[in-house]
Scaffold this motif. Structure first.
Motif, mmCIF file in Angstrom:
data_model
loop_
_atom_site.group_PDB
_atom_site.id
_atom_site.type_symbol
_atom_site.label_atom_id
_atom_site.label_comp_id
_atom_site.label_asym_id
_atom_site.label_seq_id
_atom_site.Cartn_x
_atom_site.Cartn_y
_atom_site.Cartn_z
ATOM 1 N N TYR A 157 6.437 -5.533 0.763
ATOM 2 C CA TYR A 157 4.927 -5.637 0.464
ATOM 3 C C TYR A 157 4.127 -5.658 1.815
ATOM 4 O O TYR A 157 4.310 -6.498 2.558
ATOM 5 C CB TYR A 157 4.741 -6.838 -0.407
ATOM 6 N N THR A 158 3.271 -4.938 1.877
ATOM 7 C CA THR A 158 2.328 -4.736 3.103
ATOM 8 C C THR A 158 0.990 -4.990 2.694
ATOM 9 O O THR A 158 -0.046 -4.739 3.365
ATOM 10 C CB THR A 158 2.494 -3.558 3.685
ATOM 11 N N GLY A 159 0.611 -5.244 1.448
ATOM 12 C CA GLY A 159 -0.813 -5.118 0.919
ATOM 13 C C GLY A 159 -1.650 -6.445 1.865
ATOM 14 O O GLY A 159 -2.794 -6.595 1.885
ATOM 15 N N HIS A 160 -0.720 -7.479 2.409
ATOM 16 C CA HIS A 160 -1.419 -8.600 3.097
ATOM 17 C C HIS A 160 -1.598 -8.201 4.549
ATOM 18 O O HIS A 160 -2.391 -8.932 5.361
ATOM 19 C CB HIS A 160 -0.549 -9.875 3.045
ATOM 20 N N SER A 161 -0.838 -7.130 4.967
ATOM 21 C CA SER A 161 -1.039 -6.728 6.588
ATOM 22 C C SER A 161 -2.383 -6.394 6.840
ATOM 23 O O SER A 161 -3.074 -5.403 6.459
ATOM 24 C CB SER A 161 0.072 -5.476 6.798
ATOM 25 N N PHE A 162 -3.126 -7.279 7.873
ATOM 26 C CA PHE A 162 -4.381 -7.027 8.366
ATOM 27 C C PHE A 162 -5.308 -7.425 7.548
ATOM 28 O O PHE A 162 -6.536 -7.297 7.718
ATOM 29 C CB PHE A 162 -4.481 -5.628 9.081
#
Length: 306
Positions: A157-162
């Motif tokens: 999951y990369t929805g939180h990235s940045f």
């Protein structure tokens, strides 16, 4: 060589003087004396000629040997000063091999880190100043990460990235360090913090060996940094996103591991379309006073002066 050259005129002058003296004689000399003088000159020439000729031969040989020695000297020097192509390639390969290893942070995937920064350099102003959702996707792409907003946390999951104050360090780690866990040394981060499986699923393979992840920046203001990248993964960061402390915190910068500015952007849908203001403010606060805040501080100071 110079001494031999200087000796030639002395032999010729001596022969000439003897011949001239013998030829001239006295005006009252007899025919016998003239013939005797001529004979003496001939004898002198006969005696000195071979010596002069022999000297010329020796000088010529000496010149040749000198030139050969000189050529040999430069040939040896050329080999020493300018290695052959094979030696040079070997040296370059060795240097390249050594430069792909970071002795201070051996968990760094150096080749991948360079590739990430090259992608950052390719980003156009429109890529960094468009709507935030599009800008964030470009940052994921530059960092070697897939946009997996629907994946489960821990599974790529990369929805939180940045998108929050903390997950803003784009870290490139070696495959052998991807499974490293937090042993408690990174304060404020859960013990364990196993990320290896998510890193493998989300990393784009074309940027080179190793993996990418947006790790937590908490602890980065210490010297040396005590964050997830530097402690858990023993890795430098490829870049870090820092929100600029201007009036609306609506501009961001990307800086490298030394805090040097790589890029900046002001998303077109800010501040409403950006991560929440509290996230942006907190992001700057964990960097404040460190090398990572310098670029953001300069931009804010210049904006205030205008």
């Amino acid at each position: 060589h110079n001494r031999g050259s200087a000796m030639r005129p002395s032999f010729l002058s001596l022969a000439s003087l003897l011949a001239t003296a013998s030829a001239r004689g006295s005006s009252s000399s007899s025919l016998f004396s003239s013939r005797l003088g001529t004979a003496s000159a001939a004898a002198s020439a006969a005696f000195l000629g071979p010596l002069i000729f022999s000297h010329r031969i020796q000088t010529t040989r000496a010149d040749g040997e000198h030139r050969e020695q000189k050529a040999e000297h430069y040939q040896v020097k050329e080999v020493k000063d300018y290695p052959s192509e094979e030696m040079d390639n070997s040296t370059c390969s060795s240097a390249t091999s050594m430069s792909n290893f970071d002795p201070e942070y051996p968990g760094t995937a150096v080749q991948r880190m360079r590739a990430v920064r090259e992608r950052v350099a390719q980003l156009a102003e429109s890529d960094l100043n468009g709507p935030w959702a599009e800008v964030r996707r470009k940052l994921l792409w530059a960092g070697g990460l897939k946009d997996l907003s629907s994946a489960r946390p821990g599974e790529g999951y990369t929805g939180h990235s940045f998108n929050d104050w903390n997950h803003v360090d784009l870290t490139t780690m070696n495959d052998g360090d991807s499974d490293n866990q937090n042993d408690g040394r990174v304060k404020g981060i859960a013990v364990g913090n196993f990320l290896g499986e998510g890193i493998r699923r989300a990393s784009l393979p074309e940027l080179g060996p190793g993996g990418s992840w947006s790790t937590c920046a908490l602890g980065c203001s210490q010297d040396p940094p005590q964050d997830v990248a530097h402690v858990q993964f023993r890795s430098r960061i490829a870049f870090k996103l820092v929100w600029v402390p201007n009036e609306q915190y609506d501009t961001f910068v990307l800086v490298d591991d030394d805090g040097m500015l790589l890029a900046r952007g002001t998303p077109s849908d800010g501040p409403g379309g950006l991560p929440a203001l509290r996230e942006r403010v907190q992001n700057y606060r964990i960097m404040e006073g460190s090398k990572y805040s310098r670029a953001a501080d300069r931009i804010a100071s210049n904006a205030a002066a205008e």
